[in-house]
Design an enzyme around this catalytic site. Structure first.
Site, PDB file in Angstrom:
ATOM      1  N   ASP A 234       1.495   8.349   7.871  1.00 50.09           N
ATOM      2  CA  ASP A 234       2.508   7.250   6.876  1.00 50.09           C
ATOM      3  C   ASP A 234       2.321   7.524   5.303  1.00 50.09           C
ATOM      4  OD1 ASP A 234       3.777   5.002   5.893  1.00 50.09           O
ATOM      5  OD2 ASP A 234       1.646   3.432   6.297  1.00 50.09           O
TER       6      ASP A 234
ATOM      7  N   ASP B 111      -4.471   1.254  11.722  1.00 46.56           N
ATOM      8  CA  ASP B 111      -3.877   1.547  10.537  1.00 46.56           C
ATOM      9  C   ASP B 111      -5.045   1.339   8.591  1.00 46.56           C
ATOM     10  OD1 ASP B 111      -2.296   2.614   7.950  1.00 46.56           O
ATOM     11  OD2 ASP B 111      -0.986   1.631   8.423  1.00 46.56           O
TER      12      ASP B 111
ATOM     13  N   LYS C   4       9.579   5.032   7.873  1.00 45.58           N
ATOM     14  CA  LYS C   4      10.274   3.753   7.136  1.00 45.58           C
ATOM     15  C   LYS C   4      11.575   4.415   6.216  1.00 45.58           C
ATOM     16  CE  LYS C   4       6.043   2.042   6.172  1.00 45.58           C
ATOM     17  NZ  LYS C   4       3.755   1.983   5.329  1.00 45.58           N
TER      18      LYS C   4
ATOM     19  N   LYS D 191       6.298  -1.028  14.776  1.00 46.65           N
ATOM     20  CA  LYS D 191       5.783  -1.447  14.084  1.00 46.65           C
ATOM     21  C   LYS D 191       6.295  -2.534  13.722  1.00 46.65           C
ATOM     22  CE  LYS D 191       2.387  -0.323  10.599  1.00 46.65           C
ATOM     23  NZ  LYS D 191       1.370   0.352   9.614  1.00 46.65           N
TER      24      LYS D 191
ATOM     25  N   GLU E 130      -4.619  -2.059   9.069  1.00 49.53           N
ATOM     26  CA  GLU E 130      -4.458  -3.204   9.740  1.00 49.53           C
ATOM     27  C   GLU E 130      -5.004  -3.203  11.966  1.00 49.53           C
ATOM     28  OE1 GLU E 130      -0.308  -1.688  10.125  1.00 49.53           O
ATOM     29  OE2 GLU E 130       0.246  -1.946   7.975  1.00 49.53           O
TER      30      GLU E 130
ATOM     31  N   SER F 239       0.716  -1.297   0.348  1.00 47.89           N
ATOM     32  CA  SER F 239      -0.031   0.154  -0.069  1.00 47.89           C
ATOM     33  C   SER F 239       0.780   1.287   0.011  1.00 47.89           C
ATOM     34  CB  SER F 239      -1.121  -0.095   1.307  1.00 47.89           C
ATOM     35  OG  SER F 239      -0.317   0.324   2.272  1.00 47.89           O
TER      36      SER F 239
ATOM     37  N   GLU G 115       1.026  -9.778   6.772  1.00 38.41           N
ATOM     38  CA  GLU G 115       2.529  -9.310   7.579  1.00 38.41           C
ATOM     39  C   GLU G 115       1.654 -10.345   8.797  1.00 38.41           C
ATOM     40  OE1 GLU G 115       1.296  -5.132   8.517  1.00 38.41           O
ATOM     41  OE2 GLU G 115       2.859  -4.791   6.771  1.00 38.41           O
TER      42      GLU G 115
ATOM     43  N   HIS H 247       8.458  -1.796   9.681  1.00 35.18           N
ATOM     44  CA  HIS H 247       8.643  -2.367   8.419  1.00 35.18           C
ATOM     45  C   HIS H 247       7.948  -1.993   7.442  1.00 35.18           C
ATOM     46  CE1 HIS H 247       5.209  -5.432   9.618  1.00 35.18           C
ATOM     47  NE2 HIS H 247       4.530  -3.916   9.238  1.00 35.18           N
TER      48      HIS H 247
ATOM     49  N   GLU I 272      -3.496   5.413  12.521  1.00 35.39           N
ATOM     50  CA  GLU I 272      -2.810   5.715  11.957  1.00 35.39           C
ATOM     51  C   GLU I 272      -3.763   5.996  10.074  1.00 35.39           C
ATOM     52  OE1 GLU I 272       0.337   2.855  11.005  1.00 35.39           O
ATOM     53  OE2 GLU I 272       0.953   3.414   8.720  1.00 35.39           O
TER      54      GLU I 272
ATOM     55  N   HIS J  17      -3.103  -5.947   2.292  1.00 37.34           N
ATOM     56  CA  HIS J  17      -2.828  -6.984   2.797  1.00 37.34           C
ATOM     57  C   HIS J  17      -3.827  -8.603   3.774  1.00 37.34           C
ATOM     58  CE1 HIS J  17       0.085  -4.001   5.081  1.00 37.34           C
ATOM     59  NE2 HIS J  17       0.959  -4.240   3.194  1.00 37.34           N
TER      60      HIS J  17
HETATM   61  P1  PGA Z   1       2.771  -1.021   3.549  1.00 38.92           P
HETATM   62  O1  PGA Z   1       2.657  -1.182   4.468  1.00 38.92           O
HETATM   63  O2  PGA Z   1       4.483  -1.899   3.800  1.00 38.92           O
HETATM   64  O3  PGA Z   1       2.513  -2.773   2.437  1.00 38.92           O
HETATM   65  O4  PGA Z   1       3.022  -0.217   2.118  1.00 38.92           O
HETATM   66  C1  PGA Z   1       2.299  -1.221   5.526  1.00 38.92           C
HETATM   67  C2  PGA Z   1       2.057  -0.005   6.147  1.00 38.92           C
HETATM   68  O5  PGA Z   1       0.792   0.977   5.488  1.00 38.92           O
HETATM   69  O6  PGA Z   1       2.098   0.724   7.666  1.00 38.92           O
HETATM   70 ZN    ZN Z   2       0.753   2.925   7.016  1.00 41.54          ZN
END
Ligand code: PGA
Ligand code: ZN
Length: 428
Positions: A326, A256, A351, A402, A178, A49, A219, A379, A299, A169
């Site tokens: 994010d 999230d 990230k 996370k 999430e 995503s 995940e 991650h 998030e 996911h």
């Molecule tokens: P992604 O999702 O690693 O698939 O981008 C993680 C997130 O959105 O926090």
């Molecule tokens: Zn996110």
């Protein structure tokens, strides 16, 4: 003696290859060897995503290999131009090395060489330098971070566990990406990990009891076929209540939403109600959700371009809930500065592969810390067993990490690394 040390930490070779990530997609792995023989290997993760404002991950787009997902060009970029430029440089000079790659790439979003190739080198250089200095990676990274922001190492970050996977996911059943359980910050890390694992099993038992799908998503969290997003939250609360842990005291909820990925022209379309939500209505929806379920972390509740809605939501809920950007921030210095100026959120998801070098990651982190924006090192949904981000999170003393569910090898590699660090530092 000094001359000897300088020679020892110079880069002898840099070699990349194409390996697989946890989703059977190719990714870049790079080994850096120093003149002294000390070496390190680092590999990079990949998101599903993706935020619009992330640095660019280079893919071959050759439909005949891995459905276009190959990274042979990124590998060639490391083995060719990057290696020839960096060979002979001192691995301890992370800033110069990163800056050299940024200049060599020459684009603002790293699309020329690829953030994946650049990051694999940036991380492997740091790993090799730490090995050469014969100190743990987190100690070495913390020493570099001190150049950006002063902090000692006093604690292991609190983990936030993704126990239900939806959105991009999951299996397409839930809109939100999430659903998290978050142990209380006061818990030592090893206890927090146990809480996460026990609740994870409790969630599984409930799904089996209800005859719901209990296979897992990208995940490691379950990807069940529930009716609504609220059902998922309620099921997690039920799972917590079936353990000795007290909801609201020992453990909290987080989400999230990854809202950019389901916002349509008409607004936010989710299975909880037939009509889509406007930005304002969606904020009201989260207010009600918080009243009912006490959220701790929230998030990307809104689309990544809707700054005014983010401001309103943070104004209304920011005192009670950590509002995390994010996709909104994409670990990007300029976007974080805008969020600080506009008070658009209260926390940042960090990230490394959204920005592409360790030095820029530290710069963004330092800006967040100076403005009391809480930090969550994260991650990606496509991961390898590399545990670099565990050391990184300790080094910058992020409030949270996370790393997914407390299950699946590529997720627990990071949690288990935190257990080692906790024991090494005598923090439990
Ligand atoms: P992604 O999702 O690693 O698939 O981008 C993680 C997130 O959105 O926090
Ligand atoms: Zn996110």
């Amino acid at each position: 003696m000094n001359r000897q040390v300088v020679t020892d930490s110079k880069i002898y070779s840099i070699t990349a290859r194409e390996i697989l990530d946890s989703r059977a997609n190719p990714t870049v792995e790079t080994q850096v060897i120093l003149n002294s023989g000390y070496r390190a290997i680092a590999s990079v993760p990949a998101g599903a995503s993706l935020g619009k404002y992330e640095a660019v991950e280079l893919r071959d787009k050759d439909p005949k290999r891995f459905g276009g997902m190959g990274v042979l060009q990124a590998v060639r970029n490391v083995n060719g131009p990057i290696a020839s430029k960096l060979r002979g440089m001192d691995a301890r000079d992370q800033h110069t090395i990163d800056q050299t790659m940024v200049t060599l790439d020459g684009t603002t979003d790293k699309h020329a060489l690829g953030a994946n190739s650049i990051l694999s080198v940036s991380l492997a250089v740091a790993g090799a330098a730490a090995a050469c200095a014969k100190i743990p990676l987190y100690t070495y990274l913390n020493a570099i971070f001190q150049n950006y922001y002063k902090t000692g190492i006093n604690t292991i970050p609190t983990p936030t566990f993704n126990v239900i996977n939806g959105g991009k996911h999951g299996t397409g059943n839930l809109d939100f990406q999430e659903f998290h359980v978050v142990p209380a910050t006061a818990k030592p890390f090893s206890e927090a990990l146990r809480i996460g694992a026990e609740i994870y099993h409790s969630v599984k038992k409930i799904l089996i009891y209800r005859n719901a799908v209990h296979s897992v998503g990208d995940e490691g969290g379950f990807a069940p076929d529930l009716f609504t997003n609220t059902d998922a939250l309620e099921m997690i609360v039920e799972a917590i209540r079936a353990t000795p842990y007290r909801f609201g005291t020992d453990v909290f909820l987080g989400l999230d939403v990854a809202a950019s990925h389901f916002k349509k022209e008409k607004g936010y379309q989710i299975k909880d109600r037939p009509a889509s939500f406007s930005g304002k209505e969606f904020i009201e929806y989260f207010k009600k959700m918080h009243e009912d379920h006490r959220l701790l972390l929230l998030e990307d509740p809104l689309n990544e371009d809707d700054w005014d809605d983010w401001k309103s939501l943070t104004e209304e809920l920011g005192k009670d809930i950590l509002i995390i950007g994010d996709d909104l921030l994409a670990t990007n210095l300029m976007r974080l500065q805008k969020a600080i100026d506009e008070k658009a959120c209260s926390a940042i998801l960090l990230k490394p592969n959204q920005i592409g070098t360790l030095s820029e990651f530290f710069q963004v982190t330092a800006l967040a810390k100076k403005h009391e924006i809480k930090c969550i090192v994260s991650h990606r949904s496509g991961e390898t067993n590399d545990s670099f981000i565990a050391d990184l999170a300790v080094a910058i003393q992020s409030e949270y990490v996370k790393f997914g569910a407390p299950a699946r090898g590529e997720r627990v590699a990071k949690y288990n690394r935190l257990l080692q660090i906790e024991a090494e530092l005598n923090l439990n």
